[in-house]
Motif scaffolding. Structure first.
Motif, PDB file in Angstrom:
ATOM      1  N   LEU B 298     -68.983 -26.035 -19.185  1.00 26.99           N
ATOM      2  CA  LEU B 298     -68.055 -26.086 -18.057  1.00 26.99           C
ATOM      3  C   LEU B 298     -68.770 -26.459 -16.765  1.00 26.99           C
ATOM      4  CD1 LEU B 298     -65.816 -23.016 -18.884  1.00 26.99           C
ATOM      5  CD2 LEU B 298     -65.178 -25.423 -18.952  1.00 26.99           C
ATOM      6  N   VAL B 299     -69.962 -25.902 -16.557  1.00 24.70           N
ATOM      7  CA  VAL B 299     -70.741 -26.279 -15.375  1.00 24.70           C
ATOM      8  C   VAL B 299     -71.108 -27.760 -15.464  1.00 24.70           C
ATOM      9  CG1 VAL B 299     -72.936 -25.946 -14.171  1.00 24.70           C
ATOM     10  CG2 VAL B 299     -71.646 -23.950 -14.981  1.00 24.70           C
ATOM     11  N   LYS B 300     -71.522 -28.191 -16.659  1.00 24.11           N
ATOM     12  CA  LYS B 300     -71.998 -29.566 -16.822  1.00 24.11           C
ATOM     13  C   LYS B 300     -70.868 -30.591 -16.657  1.00 24.11           C
ATOM     14  CE  LYS B 300     -75.407 -29.896 -20.120  1.00 24.11           C
ATOM     15  NZ  LYS B 300     -76.797 -29.621 -19.746  1.00 24.11           N
ATOM     16  N   THR B 301     -69.669 -30.255 -17.139  1.00 27.73           N
ATOM     17  CA  THR B 301     -68.564 -31.193 -16.940  1.00 27.73           C
ATOM     18  C   THR B 301     -68.124 -31.207 -15.479  1.00 27.73           C
ATOM     19  OG1 THR B 301     -67.074 -29.465 -17.779  1.00 27.73           O
ATOM     20  CG2 THR B 301     -67.619 -31.250 -19.283  1.00 27.73           C
ATOM     21  N   ALA B 302     -68.242 -30.080 -14.778  1.00 26.82           N
ATOM     22  CA  ALA B 302     -67.914 -30.074 -13.344  1.00 26.82           C
ATOM     23  C   ALA B 302     -68.876 -30.985 -12.582  1.00 26.82           C
ATOM     24  CB  ALA B 302     -67.956 -28.655 -12.782  1.00 26.82           C
ATOM     25  N   PHE B 303     -70.154 -30.963 -12.939  1.00 24.34           N
ATOM     26  CA  PHE B 303     -71.104 -31.877 -12.300  1.00 24.34           C
ATOM     27  C   PHE B 303     -70.731 -33.327 -12.611  1.00 24.34           C
ATOM     28  CE2 PHE B 303     -74.136 -28.268 -11.786  1.00 24.34           C
ATOM     29  CZ  PHE B 303     -74.338 -28.433 -10.427  1.00 24.34           C
ATOM     30  N   PHE B 304     -70.378 -33.591 -13.857  1.00 24.88           N
ATOM     31  CA  PHE B 304     -69.979 -34.948 -14.229  1.00 24.88           C
ATOM     32  C   PHE B 304     -68.798 -35.410 -13.371  1.00 24.88           C
ATOM     33  CE2 PHE B 304     -67.233 -37.491 -17.258  1.00 24.88           C
ATOM     34  CZ  PHE B 304     -67.891 -38.686 -17.033  1.00 24.88           C
ATOM     35  N   ALA B 305     -67.860 -34.500 -13.115  1.00 26.99           N
ATOM     36  CA  ALA B 305     -66.662 -34.839 -12.353  1.00 26.99           C
ATOM     37  C   ALA B 305     -66.905 -34.799 -10.844  1.00 26.99           C
ATOM     38  CB  ALA B 305     -65.528 -33.888 -12.715  1.00 26.99           C
ATOM     39  N   SER B 306     -68.145 -34.437 -10.429  1.00 29.87           N
ATOM     40  CA  SER B 306     -68.443 -34.255  -8.991  1.00 29.87           C
ATOM     41  C   SER B 306     -67.465 -33.275  -8.355  1.00 29.87           C
ATOM     42  CB  SER B 306     -68.399 -35.600  -8.242  1.00 29.87           C
ATOM     43  OG  SER B 306     -69.378 -36.466  -8.761  1.00 29.87           O
ATOM     44  N   LEU B 334     -75.530 -24.846  -3.373  1.00 28.54           N
ATOM     45  CA  LEU B 334     -75.568 -26.219  -3.902  1.00 28.54           C
ATOM     46  C   LEU B 334     -76.265 -27.045  -2.832  1.00 28.54           C
ATOM     47  CD1 LEU B 334     -71.994 -26.879  -5.342  1.00 28.54           C
ATOM     48  CD2 LEU B 334     -74.118 -26.651  -6.623  1.00 28.54           C
ATOM     49  N   ASP B 335     -77.497 -27.468  -3.105  1.00 28.67           N
ATOM     50  CA  ASP B 335     -78.319 -28.085  -2.052  1.00 28.67           C
ATOM     51  C   ASP B 335     -78.247 -27.207  -0.788  1.00 28.67           C
ATOM     52  OD1 ASP B 335     -79.200 -30.030  -3.730  1.00 28.67           O
ATOM     53  OD2 ASP B 335     -78.041 -31.664  -2.867  1.00 28.67           O
ATOM     54  N   GLY B 354     -68.827 -28.761  -0.261  1.00 29.82           N
ATOM     55  CA  GLY B 354     -69.123 -28.803  -1.694  1.00 29.82           C
ATOM     56  C   GLY B 354     -68.919 -30.201  -2.244  1.00 29.82           C
ATOM     57  N   GLN B 355     -67.846 -30.835  -1.832  1.00 29.45           N
ATOM     58  CA  GLN B 355     -67.532 -32.175  -2.303  1.00 29.45           C
ATOM     59  C   GLN B 355     -68.634 -33.156  -1.941  1.00 29.45           C
ATOM     60  OE1 GLN B 355     -64.444 -32.611  -4.067  1.00 29.45           O
ATOM     61  NE2 GLN B 355     -65.818 -34.232  -4.728  1.00 29.45           N
ATOM     62  N   GLN B 356     -69.158 -32.993  -0.736  1.00 28.00           N
ATOM     63  CA  GLN B 356     -70.202 -33.892  -0.265  1.00 28.00           C
ATOM     64  C   GLN B 356     -71.455 -33.784  -1.130  1.00 28.00           C
ATOM     65  OE1 GLN B 356     -71.435 -33.011   3.706  1.00 28.00           O
ATOM     66  NE2 GLN B 356     -72.432 -34.997   4.023  1.00 28.00           N
ATOM     67  N   VAL B 357     -71.848 -32.536  -1.427  1.00 28.56           N
ATOM     68  CA  VAL B 357     -73.042 -32.324  -2.257  1.00 28.56           C
ATOM     69  C   VAL B 357     -72.821 -32.869  -3.663  1.00 28.56           C
ATOM     70  CG1 VAL B 357     -74.504 -30.579  -3.345  1.00 28.56           C
ATOM     71  CG2 VAL B 357     -73.798 -30.297  -0.953  1.00 28.56           C
TER      72      VAL B 357
END
Lengths: 396, 396
Positions: B298-306, B334-335, B354-357
């Motif tokens: 779930l974390v990994k797909t969220a990163f994929f989806a930005s 996050l950063d 969050g969106q920007q990062v």
């Protein structure tokens, strides 16, 4: 088959607009006075505010109302989240003239966003107005999120010549790796039983059902499973004997039906995979091997591709962390095809055999460890494009 | 930059047709007599036949030749696999007039299929004929499987006024969750050092590099990392002091470069994710939290989806199994954006932040546990459609 009603229980479902307009997202369950309840909750350290509040209320009073919202998990919301869950209970209690302690709150949805309390509270009168004894099917729809199908199960059995009924509903399709209980599950009966007995029966049922499934290894912050006994049928569940066994078995069957329905509706699932591990020293190590296989993205993508790439299963067994595993005792089967014997490719295995099994929509992986008598069974899904799509698109 | 040659080492690469025609799939590395070697191997219980043979040979003799094939892992192949790995060494030894013990075999590819020994052996003369001191780049190509890019790194430093060179090559893109060493990695230097010192330097370097990456949590059966010291530069690595530190640091940097290159080339990877966990009681629990985040689909797909769906990160921290975790001490960044403070959504966090990062191609998740001084860092990828595609199509 439609879910069977339970004497002493009414359910009301409405659209409160919590996340989307016109989606059924608020359910109230009314239980008759004198109903006994037991519950198991998530072991995630970041348990959601409603989980904390439901625990406290359950220990303080017998429940009269359950209130469930989708669209927002009220998790990771800190002190405000606890206040919001508490306010939800107080508002509902005021509307019905009950004690706030007699209300149990449940939430599911996005983690970390503030609960839209105003919309939730504004929806309560409509949910109460909708209360009906045959509201189970609507309620099963009302608790869905990424689920594509409602999930329910019913059983009837005879206790001391009286017919009693058990009905359960559940939601869940992702973030599924229950560690204790799972998701949102509500099971009710009109039989009579006290809390201790219900807890014992529920804990055993959950161990073999919701705690034996995984979609993605992600244990939710909001998992709850509640068992309610209204006592309206006038038949008591004994603490031992055939009637006890019959009742406990029926509860376990309902939990198993619902758990399997969750796997069949797993996000992006195209296959139903049973992982059966046998011959372990204890159940813990069997579960360890079963979950290592069930969580392996490589194993899961091979199932999605219907590719008998069984080396991935063997590699998963090998990295499961078992001490002193003797490879030459390990055997692995895909349904009736033995693919690994004595730790290596079975001499009579053919690719065609494996291919035939992998085409099926339900497949059992059976691993023999050859070092004891313990067993464990886990149900899971494959990993498809749609799992990625659903979880990459969810929320955005 | 092209990889730098190492005095005392020649590499030859050829197409042996092991799995596909016209793919470079066979590499021979010749090392000068007197070369010392250290290695770390997979901890997967089903370790491949070449791993077993390489271990035995390494303990029996100083290596003169390494032989690496792709297209077949020679794992899960039982007794025949061991015989095949042994025969590979014997055939190469006969061609060059060396002892079979002085040959180390390595394989990578599909698990569970018999090694096509005839084709491998038939390719050995061509690989030997191709031996060249500047064969590193070809060899880096020759060990690739689902890798899309060759991976190498070189460093030069001065030991007691003499310039020494270190060069490493690696392969790997999936089944990446090294537990001890990883994949296939070959690092060589022309400095002088004995086996014990090399082993110490290698173990430390691997702990911070290859053992801190994961693509999919699947530990391979074939992971190997070898460090060779030919001694041709005439400069000895001391056992302590600034020169020791300088050399060990250079080896660690090469391993880190290669490990990061593996993550950047991770199957289907679109993002490079650093998970940094701080404030734990010990490194083990920090790693536990870091890997729980890094393995979460779930974390990994969220990163994929930005998608800054940080609730999934919080839920992963919560289910990592830490005893007595005090949520109000947990912070998540996050950063530069603090998303969780005191266990709940940071008051000044905005979705826009969050969106920007999340749009970035390299992102650091930093978790503060607030209960100690230990830290751990893990590198991983997102989970994309292409991961599923690659692993559903691979082999079929």
């Amino acid at each position: 088959m439609e879910p069977l009603a339970i004497a002493g229980i009414r359910l009301g479902t409405t659209c409160a607009g919590i996340k989307y307009p016109d989606r059924r997202d608020l359910v109230v369950i009314e239980v008759v006075a004198g109903t006994r309840a037991a519950a198991v909750f998530t072991r995630n350290a970041f348990c959601a505010a409603p989980v904390t509040v439901a625990r406290v209320h359950l220990s303080a009073a017998q429940p009269r109302y359950l209130v469930i919202n989708t669209g927002n998990a009220n998790a990771g919301t800190g002190r405000q989240g606890l206040l919001d869950a508490d306010t939800t209970c107080r508002e509902l209690a005021a509307l019905v003239g009950a004690s706030p302690d007699a209300v149990l709150p449940f939430s599911t949805g996005v983690i970390g966003e503030p609960l839209p309390l105003d919309r939730l509270v504004a929806g309560l009168p409509a949910a109460l107005a909708a209360l009906r004894a045959d509201g189970w099917s609507d309620a099963a729809h009302g608790i869905m999120t990424t689920d594509t199908r409602p999930k329910w199960a019913s059983r009837q059995l005879t206790l001391a010549e009286t017919t009693v009924t058990i009905t359960g509903i559940a939601k869940g399709a992702g973030m599924i790796c229950p560690d204790m209980a799972t998701l949102l599950v509500f099971v009710a009966t009109d039989a009579t039983a006290d809390e201790a007995l219900l807890q014992q029966i529920l804990a055993a049922a959950v161990a073999d059902s919701f705690n034996a499934i995984t979609v993605d290894g992600d244990t939710s912050t909001n998992d709850c499973c509640v068992l309610l006994a209204t006592g309206q049928a006038g038949a008591k569940v004994p603490t031992t004997g055939a009637d006890y066994e019959g009742f406990a078995t029926a509860v376990r069957e309902i939990c198993t039906d619902l758990a399997q329905a969750i796997i069949r509706d797993g996000e992006g699932a195209t296959k139903f995979i049973t992982v059966q591990v046998e011959g372990g020293r204890d159940q813990a190590e069997c579960r360890q091997v079963a979950y290592t296989i069930a969580h392996s993205p490589l194993v899961k993508t091979a199932f999605f591709a219907s590719d008998p790439n069984w080396g991935r299963i063997l590699a998963a067994v090998g990295r499961a962390g078992l001490v002193d595993l003797e490879l030459e005792r390990v055997a692995i089967h895909l349904d009736e095809a033995c693919i690994v014997r004595h730790g290596e490719r079975a001499p009579d295995y053919t690719e065609a055999q494996g291919q035939q099994v992998m085409q099926r929509s339900a497949i059992t992986v059976r691993v023999e460890l050859g070092r004891g008598e313990a067993t464990a069974r886990v149900w899971t899904t494959d990993l498809s494009f749609d799992y990625v799509r659903i979880n990459a698109e969810y929320r955005t």
